[in-house]
Design a protein around this motif. Structure first.
Motif, PDB file in Angstrom:
ATOM      1  N   SER A 182      -2.918  -4.316  -6.018  1.00 29.16           N
ATOM      2  CA  SER A 182      -2.534  -4.877  -4.945  1.00 29.16           C
ATOM      3  C   SER A 182      -1.923  -6.193  -5.104  1.00 29.16           C
ATOM      4  O   SER A 182      -0.738  -6.593  -4.102  1.00 29.16           O
ATOM      5  N   ARG A 183      -2.128  -6.848  -6.111  1.00 31.26           N
ATOM      6  CA  ARG A 183      -1.325  -8.041  -6.303  1.00 31.26           C
ATOM      7  C   ARG A 183       0.205  -7.829  -6.850  1.00 31.26           C
ATOM      8  O   ARG A 183       1.037  -8.607  -6.045  1.00 31.26           O
ATOM      9  N   ALA A 184       0.561  -6.820  -7.457  1.00 31.81           N
ATOM     10  CA  ALA A 184       1.794  -6.291  -7.988  1.00 31.81           C
ATOM     11  C   ALA A 184       2.514  -5.910  -6.734  1.00 31.81           C
ATOM     12  O   ALA A 184       3.488  -6.335  -6.576  1.00 31.81           O
ATOM     13  N   GLN A 185       1.636  -5.356  -5.590  1.00 31.82           N
ATOM     14  CA  GLN A 185       2.468  -4.798  -4.583  1.00 31.82           C
ATOM     15  C   GLN A 185       2.925  -6.146  -3.523  1.00 31.82           C
ATOM     16  O   GLN A 185       4.124  -5.908  -3.026  1.00 31.82           O
ATOM     17  N   LYS A 186       1.857  -7.083  -3.567  1.00 28.96           N
ATOM     18  CA  LYS A 186       2.099  -8.056  -2.774  1.00 28.96           C
ATOM     19  C   LYS A 186       3.495  -9.003  -3.389  1.00 28.96           C
ATOM     20  O   LYS A 186       4.431  -9.369  -2.516  1.00 28.96           O
TER      21      LYS A 186
END
Lengths: 281, 532
Positions: B513-517
């Motif tokens: 989710s961090r990477a997507q953000k």
């Protein structure tokens, strides 16, 4: 160890010689049907000039008691017998004679060739072989019948020729023949350990089995000198010289004694005790 | 593999007998024909110099070695009573006869030696002739097998061909006629145990079985069924159905060699309460081969029990062991009295006191060390010795109980008269014994082994078929195996992996989710840059 070993090396060939000598008349182990092939042979015997041999088998001594066959496992067979059935190894008739003796011309017919008769019946009925002793010519068909409708196997173990072991799980017939003369070919049923029979195979049709009154007959023989042998499964063999003349019946009596039991045929695989035989004779 | 292992002593006897012969055989040194030299060196020890099957080793074997003079061969591709082909004889030499003492020679002799042997064997019998080449039968291809075929095969086996007359309803060689079966030498011979197809002479697959049904096994009571087809009683396909059914009586794969019998932990379900309890069906079983006891006199070269199936279970308090094995009768049985006296007289050459002629029961002994051994050193496998005694469970067919005992060597067995912690439940059906022992894992008796979980406990088994003339030192033995009682599984075994998985998932979710953000934010920056 080496003494025993040496003895065995001597005994075994001697045994083989005995076996071979005891089965004279064989033509050297051909496995093909001796009576088959070629043009049909005509009967060489002129009935007008022929004579007969007839006689009976006397028995002396105490008749051994034979075990009663326990057929409880086969009610179909048990129900076929009105009285308990005995092992047929020795059957002494009520008139003191011996039944199931195979009597046949052992010597004297070598120069003649005979046509092969039609099939004979060997029945398995009531978990016994009928007859217990049977004579055939080499190549003659034996119709082996299962009248019981339950599993029998017919395990023939000749020594002069190839045997067979065939299954008859239902009421059915199988036809077999033996191509080489051999006295006797043992037959047995492994399913019913008590069931056994003997087939005498000859290169001529002159054989007889002593009946319920001990009588046998060899009729319509060409005139001449013969050696007649009587074979019994427990009491061994005896021979007599008999002269047959035209139109006459030569009377012959063989006498078996209870004490002759050690002369019985030795089943394959059982050691012969030569000392016992030597002492007895 | 298994067969080779269970018959190792037979090979030993052959070699010993061969050694005896080597000293007395002249021609072996004379450089005679290869076949004769090979025969006299490797075969005559059992089959005899003259091929009559009575070599020095023969008296220790049942079935006796083949007598070659009558040219009767069990395993052929030719019709009943016909001579075997050269290939048939070679196949027997190569593979041996797993149900007998005859080993396979494929890896021990060269091609030339084995082919020369075939020709030399034929010289023992006048039936072989160069003019007559035996013709093999034509065997069709195997039919497919399925549930219907097996059901049909079973029907034919029982009701039509009546194979059960000798082989028994369960195929374990316990049929009505089995006590009186004899071979061509009038020696007692067993109906094959059809549940052990790895011991079939001539191979254990449906194709092999079909051939045996069609050709019969000459020299044995097993007849040919060829006439049954000729007479129209059954069809060829139905013969295949019998073959498939017979094959199905044995396990799909022959039992592998296993060292360990796993004692399954019954944590929630109750332990099997009887020998026939269905709970046993779910417990894995191990096959342990047994051989004749041939170390201590009197020895025994004709063990009836060639292996046992062992299952074990425990619930943390009690251990249960079920042993199953084929035995054609519940001894003593008067039907087998003749068999017993024959076997005793045939297998008793110079072996000390004659065995017990009185009634002898079937027996089973399970043996453990009296104390758990430290390290690898176990007691002597034949009842231990003074230094390392053994602890025994003993059952016999004419008693309702089982006994605990101890021994310090064969013949020193002493059984406890009281304070028994062992119970037993036994059943006999369709040619099979099943015996279940139960005992608390820990007892107060000093002589009893305390069973521990999570460790390999040495275990050996001994079995006797009383009506085969077996008692005392005359019986079947195993070497040491292990009983391993599963540990109770601690709760952490379940919690730790679950926690780890959840943690991993959470971490993964976090990273993704961090990477997507970051990507979304990065994209916005790029667009803004482009717009400006």
């Amino acid at each position: 160890m080496s003494d025993r070993f040496e003895l065995r090396r001597v005994v075994a060939p001697t045994l083989m010689l005995l076996v071979m000598a005891g089965c004279g008349g064989g033509d050297g182990g051909g496995t093909s049907g001796g009576g088959e092939g070629g043009a049909a042979v005509e009967n060489p015997v002129d009935a007008a000039t022929a004579g007969n041999i007839a006689g009976s088998i006397a028995f002396e001594g105490d008749a051994p008691s034979m075990a009663v066959i326990n057929m409880a496992s086969e009610s179909v067979c048990e129900d076929k017998h009105t009285s308990p059935r005995m092992i047929e190894e020795v059957v002494v008739n009520s008139n003191g004679t011996l039944a199931n003796v195979f009597v046949y011309v052992k010597e004297g017919l070598e120069s003649l060739q005979f046509p092969t008769p039609g099939a004979v019946l060997l029945d398995q009925n009531g978990c016994v072989y009928l007859p217990h002793v049977l004579g055939v010519m080499a190549g003659q068909d034996i119709t082996i019948k299962n009248s019981d409708g339950l599993l029998h196997n017919i395990n023939a173990s000749p020594t002069e020729q190839r045997g067979f072991n065939t299954s008859q799980p239902v009421a059915m017939e199988t036809t077999r023949s033996f191509g080489t003369p051999e006295v006797m070919v043992p037959l047995r049923c492994d399913v019913h350990g008590w069931m056994n029979a003997y087939v005498g195979v000859l290169d001529h049709p002159y054989h007889s089995v002593s009946n319920g009154s001990g009588a046998f007959d060899l009729s319509t023989l060409p005139p001449g000198d013969y050696v007649i042998e009587a074979w019994h499964e427990r009491y061994g063999t005896q021979t007599q010289n008999v002269t047959v003349t035209t139109g006459e019946t030569a009377e012959v009596t063989f006498t078996f004694r209870a004490s002759m039991a050690q002369n019985a045929v030795v089943p394959l695989g059982t050691a012969i005790d030569f000392h016992a035989i030597a002492e007895a004779s | 593999m298994m067969a080779v292992m269970t018959r190792w002593w037979a090979v030993a006897v052959c070699f010993a007998a061969a050694a005896v012969l080597a000293s007395s055989s002249l021609s072996a040194q004379d450089g005679d024909a290869l076949g004769q030299v090979t025969y006299e060196r490797w075969c005559a020890g059992c089959h005899g110099l003259d091929g009559t099957g009575d070599g020095p080793g023969a008296g220790y074997m049942l079935p006796r070695p083949r007598d070659f003079t009558q040219a009767l061969y069990q395993i052929r591709t030719t019709a009943s009573g016909e001579l075997p082909t050269d290939e048939d004889i070679l196949a027997i030499i190569d593979r041996g006869m797993p149900g007998t003492t005859m080993p396979g020679w494929e890896d021990l002799l060269s091609n030339d030696e084995r082919e020369a042997l075939v020709q030399y064997l034929k010289t023992f019998s006048r039936f072989f002739s160069p003019d007559e080449v035996p013709q093999p039968l034509e065997f069709g291809r195997a039919t497919r097998s399925d549930a219907d075929v097996l059901a049909e095969g079973e029907r034919l086996f029982r009701e039509v061909a009546d194979c059960a007359a000798c082989h028994g309803d369960g195929g374990r060689g316990d049929g009505e006629s089995s006590p009186t079966l004899a071979d061509d030498g009038d020696f007692p011979v067993r109906a094959a145990d059809l549940t052990e197809n790895w011991l079939f002479n001539g191979g254990g697959e449906a194709e092999d079985i079909y051939r045996r049904l069609l050709t019969g096994l000459d020299g044995t009571p097993m007849p040919s069924l060829a006439d049954v087809i000729t007479a129209g009683v059954i069809t060829d396909d139905q013969l295949w159905a019998i073959a498939h059914y017979v094959r199905s009586l044995a396990p799909e794969d022959p039992p592998g060699i296993t060292e360990v019998v796993r004692g399954v932990l019954f944590e929630d379900a109750p332990l099997p309460s009887s020998v026939g309890d269905e709970a046993w069906e779910s417990v894995e079983r191990a096959y342990l081969p047994l051989v004749g006891q041939i170390i201590v006199m009197p020895r025994w070269f004709d063990p009836r029990v060639d292996g046992v199936w062992v299952q074990a279970a425990h619930d943390g308090e009690t251990v249960a062991v079920r042993v199953s094995w084929s035995d054609p009768n519940n001894s003593p049985d008067p039907e087998w009295a003749d068999w017993k006296s024959q076997v005793i007289s045939l297998m008793q050459p110079k072996e000390g006191d004659p065995p017990d002629e009185g009634p002898t029961p079937d027996q089973l002994v399970v043996q453990f060390p009296m104390q758990m051994p430290e390290g690898m050193e176990r007691p002597f496998f034949l009842r231990g010795d003074n230094r390392r005694p053994v602890y025994l469970w003993q059952w016999q067919s004419d008693r309702d109980d089982a006994l605990e005992g101890e021994a310090r060597g064969l013949g020193t067995e002493a059984f406890q008269s009281e304070g028994q912690d062992l119970t037993v439940d036994a059943s006999y059906a369709d040619g099979q014994w099943q015996v279940m022992f139960t005992r608390p894992l820990v007892t107060e008796d000093e002589g009893d082994l305390d069973f521990v979980t999570g460790e390999a406990i040495p275990m050996a088994l001994f079995a006797w078929d009383g009506d085969n003339g077996e008692s005392g030192t005359r019986g079947a033995v195993s070497s040491w195996y292990f009983l391993f009682l599963e540990d109770a599984t601690p709760a952490t075994v379940y919690v730790a992996p679950t926690l780890a998985m959840m943690l991993t998932a959470a971490l993964g979710f976090l990273v993704v989710s961090r990477a997507q953000k970051r990507e979304r934010e990065g994209g916005r920056v790029e667009r803004e840059t482009a717009n400006s």
